[in-house]
Design an enzyme around this catalytic site. Structure first.
Site, mmCIF file in Angstrom:
data_model
loop_
_atom_site.group_PDB
_atom_site.id
_atom_site.type_symbol
_atom_site.label_atom_id
_atom_site.label_comp_id
_atom_site.label_asym_id
_atom_site.label_seq_id
_atom_site.Cartn_x
_atom_site.Cartn_y
_atom_site.Cartn_z
ATOM 1 N N GLU A 1 0.829 -1.209 0.000
ATOM 2 C CA GLU A 1 0.000 0.000 0.000
ATOM 3 C C GLU A 1 0.862 1.257 0.000
ATOM 4 O O GLU A 1 0.464 2.299 -0.521
ATOM 5 C CB GLU A 1 -0.913 -0.027 1.241
ATOM 6 C CG GLU A 1 -2.199 0.741 1.089
ATOM 7 C CD GLU A 1 -3.200 0.430 2.210
ATOM 8 O OE1 GLU A 1 -2.839 0.548 3.394
ATOM 9 O OE2 GLU A 1 -4.355 0.094 1.888
ATOM 10 N N HIS B 1 7.672 -26.456 0.472
ATOM 11 C CA HIS B 1 6.783 -27.410 -0.187
ATOM 12 C C HIS B 1 5.616 -26.704 -0.852
ATOM 13 O O HIS B 1 4.556 -27.274 -1.019
ATOM 14 C CB HIS B 1 6.281 -28.425 0.838
ATOM 15 C CG HIS B 1 7.391 -29.235 1.448
ATOM 16 N ND1 HIS B 1 7.689 -30.510 1.040
ATOM 17 C CD2 HIS B 1 8.312 -28.923 2.399
ATOM 18 C CE1 HIS B 1 8.725 -30.958 1.740
ATOM 19 N NE2 HIS B 1 9.121 -30.018 2.571
ATOM 20 N N LYS C 1 -14.254 2.663 -2.986
ATOM 21 C CA LYS C 1 -15.108 3.138 -1.893
ATOM 22 C C LYS C 1 -16.319 3.885 -2.440
ATOM 23 O O LYS C 1 -17.447 3.675 -1.982
ATOM 24 C CB LYS C 1 -14.309 4.083 -0.971
ATOM 25 C CG LYS C 1 -13.383 3.392 -0.006
ATOM 26 C CD LYS C 1 -12.819 4.411 0.993
ATOM 27 C CE LYS C 1 -11.677 3.805 1.792
ATOM 28 N NZ LYS C 1 -11.027 4.791 2.672
#
Lengths: 463, 463
Positions: free
Chosen positions: B291, B320, B438
Site C-alpha cells: 500500500e 513445499h 469506496k
C-alpha cells in the site's frame, strides 16, 4: 454450479487500452485443439492421475468406515504433513466447518473432533500443540506421499515418543498413515508396527491430492461431506470434457492467464475470494499454481525460467492492504475474485435502538443493509473499479459455499493447472527445483551419502 | 539486536550472472545523501509521524492503566478493525503469545483474555464469533483511524446491538474506541455515549500504527510487554540515524530492493520467516510494502504505475509450496528470510525407544538432532540453494523472538518503507487508489451524495 465471468479480462470491458483483445478468444480457441490433444494423450499415458479421483468408490467407503469407527473414539485429530499434505485439509476445514472450529466446545462442533495441522518443524508450535492436546484422546494422521519427507518424519518421531510416554504399547492405536501404496519409510513403519494406512494413489502428486485420502480422511473425521466434495469435482471434470474452449471453464481460465502473462506481461496471478472461509483455499491454490508452473525448462528441455507468481488475498479485508497496489501499480496482474451468492446466514446492520440518538450522518447509509450486502457491494465495486483502472479481473461465482461447490472449485483449479502446464509447455507435475535445498539440508544433518557443499554466507556483508 | 545479512543480494555471492554488482553499493551510498536529506526534511515537516511512536510515555501509561484496570475484568478481547487496524495486532499475538492462544484454557493463557480480531464483514465469521463469545465477559475494541471505515462501523453496529441485547445500558462499559483524537464518527459516538477512547496520533497512518494504541492496547490486554516493543523500536530508529548507507540497516534494505527492482526487474519481494510465529508478521509487512509503494504517480505528479509485489511465505512450510517457483521461475524476485537463532524451546528428535527396531535407513539421520536444528538447516540450505541458482536473497537475523526484537523488526520495516518511498520517488503515506472502490461501494449502498456509476459486468462472457 460455479460460473466463470471473464468479460473483464478483455480490453473492451476495461479502459480500452489494457486487457486482452477480444479477437484473442478466437485465436486461443483455435490453438486449444492442440492443447487439449496433448492433455488427452498425456492423460491416457497416466500423467494426469488426479482425474481419476472422482471415481474412487471403495476408497471413500474405507474412509467413511474408518471415520465412523476408530475416528469416533477421539476428540482431536492431529495431522502431520506439509505442503500438499496439509494445505488441502486446512482449506476444507476453513471452508466447510464453523469459523474458529477448535474454539468451540463439543456441542458447538456437533461432537466432531478438533483438528490441528502441524505443517512445520518450528519447535514452539509443535511443543505448544503437544502440551495442549491430550494424547489419550488424539488420532494422529501422518501424511507423506513419499514416506520420507524430512519435516513430517521428524514430527512423527517426536509425536510417537510423546504418545508412547502416556500410552505405551497402545500408541499405535492412535495412528493412521496416509502414504504411497507400496514404497517408502512410512509404509515400512506401518507394516512393522501394525498401523492402519490409507493410500495416496501412485499417480497423484502431493499438490493434486486433496481429493484423495490425504484430504478426505481428515475431512470425514470432522464431519465434512466427502461425497459432496467428489460430486462437485465430478461436475467440474465433466464440464471440462469439451474441445470448445469457450465452453470449457478451467481450460479457458488457463488460456486467459497464460495469454495475459505471455502477451501482456501479467505475471502476478491473484486469487481473492470475498469470504474468510476461502482464505486457506487461496493458499492451497498458491501452492498448486506456483509449484506446477514455475519451471526452469520446458518439455523439450529448453531453459525457459517461467512461471506466474500466485498471490493469495481475501476480500473485503485486502481492500485495506493489497488493493492499492492492484489498482495503481504496474499492469502486471490478473485478479480472480470468488463471489459467493448465498452465505446461508446473514446479519442485518441494525438501526440504533434509540431513534432519538441518530447515527452520525456519515454512517446513516449502513443500517437497513446486511453484512452480506455490504460484502457483495464491495466485491462488485472493487471489480468495477479495477476494470475502470484497466486491470484485468475475472470472477468465479459460487451459488453457495458447500462441499459440492468447494469440490467443484478444487477440481476446477486442478484442471486449470493441468491445462496451463500444456499452454506453458512445461511439466506441471514435477518439482525439480527443491532438490538442491533438500540435498544441502541432508548434508547439514549428516545424512549418509550427502556431502556438505560450501553454503556459508559472507560474514562481512552484515549490518 | 537484529542483523541484516545482505551478501547474497550481490552478484559475487550468486552465480556470477545475476544479482547486483558490488560496485552498486558505492553508487547507492553516494546517492543516499540526497535520499536521507529528503526523508529528514519531510520528517521535519511532519510527514513521517511514525518516528514519534518510540516516545509516547503518557500514552503507554494510559494503556497500561486501562489494561490493568478495566481490561482485567474481561476474558475475551474482540477487536473490530481492518487493514492497519487489524494486521499489526494479529502479528503481535501470533509472535508473542503461545501458539493457538485462544485454544488454551485460562491457566494456559496465564489468565489473560482470549483475543479475536474481526477484520471482515463476512456474515459467517461475524455470526460465529458472536455466537461463541459471551457478551458479559467481552471487551470490544473498535479501531478506525478515520472513524468512518465502512466495514468496521458496520461490524460495530451489529456488535453494539448484540451487547445491548444482553447488557442493556451497561453495554458501553464493554467498549473502548481507538480513533483520531478529534475527528470522525467514532469520536462523535464516543463523546455521546461516554465510551473511553485512545488516540491514533493524527500524523500516523493506519499501516504505520501498530506501535500506537492501535496495536499496543490489545497487546497490553493479552499480557504482551509493550515497553519491550518500544525499546526494540527505539533501537531500530537509533541505528537508522546515520548518513552512511552501509551502516543504516533499513535504508540499505530499501536501497537494495529498489535497485533490484529498477535495475534487474526484481519486482516480487518475498518475506519468508523461518518460524510459524511470524506468519502474521509477513502479512503485516505485505500491507505495509504494497500500500505504501504501489502508486500511479510520483511526487511530481508524473504517471509511473510502479510498486513491487510483496509476497508472504513461511519456512520451512513453503519449501513445499512456493520455493519451487522461487528457485526455477523468472529472475524477478528478492527473498528476505528471517532466521531466529534461539527459540527458547526445542524438541529433540528421539531415537526409537526399542533399539532392536531400528528406523528405516532413510530416516536414520534424524534422531540425535532437534526440530530447531532441522529448521535452521533448512533455512541455511534454502538460502544457499537460491544463491547457487542465481536468486537474490538476504536475511534478518533475530537473536530471539521477543517483544524487544519484534518491536525492532516492526520499526525496521516501517523505516525501510519510508526510505523506499524516497528511493522510488513516491508518497509512501497515501492510498488514493482505493477511493474509486469506496465511492462505488457507497453508491451501491445508497449513501447520499454518491451516484451509482455503471459497474455491471457483461452477462455474455460467462461460462
Amino acid at each position: 454450479m460455479i460460473r466463470l465471468a471473464y468479460g473483464r479480462m478483455l480490453r473492451d470491458a476495461l479502459d480500452g487500452e489494457h486487457g486482452l483483445p477480444r479477437e484473442q478468444l478466437g485465436d486461443l480457441a483455435r490453438r486449444f485443439t492442440a492443447v487439449r490433444e496433448e492433455v488427452q494423450s498425456r492423460r491416457a499415458a497416466g500423467e494426469y492421475g488426479f482425474y481419476g479421483l472422482v471415481d474412487q468408490g471403495p476408497t471413500v467407503r474405507a474412509i467413511k468406515t474408518f471415520a465412523e469407527g476408530l475416528g469416533q473414539a477421539h476428540d482431536h485429530v492431529l495431522v502431520l504433513g506439509i505442503g500438499g499434505s496439509a494445505l488441502g485439509t486446512k482449506a476444507l476445514l476453513n471452508a466447510l466447518r464453523r469459523p474458529g472450529w477448535n474454539e468451540w466446545d463439543d456441542e458447538g462442533r456437533e461432537f466432531f473432533p478438533r483438528l490441528t495441522v502441524l505443517e512445520n518443524v518450528d519447535p514452539t508450535s509443535v511443543a505448544a500443540a503437544l502440551e495442549r492436546i491430550d494424547p489419550r484422546r488424539v488420532l494422529v494422521n501422518v501424511i507423506s506421499k513419499s514416506g520420507g519427507t524430512a519435516e513430517t518424519m521428524a514430527q512423527y518421531l517426536v509425536v510417537q515418543a510423546w504418545l508412547e510416554k502416556t500410552l505405551g504399547q497402545a500408541a499405535h492405536r492412535h495412528l493412521v498413515f496416509t502414504t504411497d501404496p507400496s514404497r517408502g519409510a512410512l509404509r515400512e513403519l506401518a507394516q512393522r508396527d501394525h498401523v492402519p494406512t490409507l493410500d495416496v494413489p501412485a499417480d497423484v502428486g502431493g499438490r493434486f491430492s486433496v481429493l484423495s485420502p490425504v484430504g478426505l480422511l481428515p475431512a470425514a473425521l470432522v464431519g465434512i461431506d466427502v461425497d459432496g466434495l467428489l460430486s462437485g469435482a465430478r461436475r467440474a471434470l465433466e464440464r471440462s470434457e469439451t474441445d470448445d474452449l469457450l465452453q470449457n471453464p478451467p481450460a479457458l481460465y488457463a488460456a486467459l492467464h497464460w495469454s495475459a502473462d505471455l502477451t501482456l506481461g501479467a505475471r502476478v496471478h491473484v486469487l481473492m475470494p470475498y469470504t474468510d472461509r476461502l482464505r486457506e483455499f487461496a493458499e492451497w491454490y498458491r501452492q498448486l499454481w506456483a509449484e506446477s508452473l514455475g519451471k526452469r525448462v520446458d518439455r523439450s528441455g529448453k531453459v525457459v525460467h517461467l512461471g506466474p507468481t500466485p498471490v493469495a488475498a481475501v476480500g473485503a479485508t485486502d481492500q485495506h492492504s493489497q488493493v492499492q497496489l492492484f489498482m495503481e501499480g504496474p499492469f502486471d496482474k490478473v485478479i480472480t475474485f470468488i463471489a459467493v451468492e448465498d452465505f446461508g446466514v446473514d446479519l442485518p446492520i441494525p438501526n440504533p435502538p434509540d431513534l432519538s440518538e441518530a447515527l452520525p450522518p456519515d454512517l446513516a447509509y449502513l443500517p437497513g443493509h446486511t453484512l452480506g450486502e455490504l460484502l457483495q457491494a464491495e466485491y462488485q465495486a472493487t471489480s468495477a473499479a479495477l476494470a475502470q483502472m484497466g486491470r484485468m479481473n475475472c470472477t468465479l461465482r459460487f451459488p453457495d459455499l458447500s462441499a459440492d461447490t468447494l469440490g467443484e472449485a478444487i477440481m476446477f483449479f486442478q484442471l486449470a493447472t493441468g491445462y496451463a502446464g500444456a499452454w506453458y509447455g512445461i511439466d506441471p507435475f514435477d518439482q525439480p527445483g527443491v532438490e538442491l535445498g533438500k540435498r544441502l539440508t541432508y548434508a547439514a544433518m549428516g545424512r549418509p551419502g550427502y556431502v556438505s557443499e560450501k553454503s556459508d554466507q559472507s560474514l562481512s556483508d552484515v549490518v
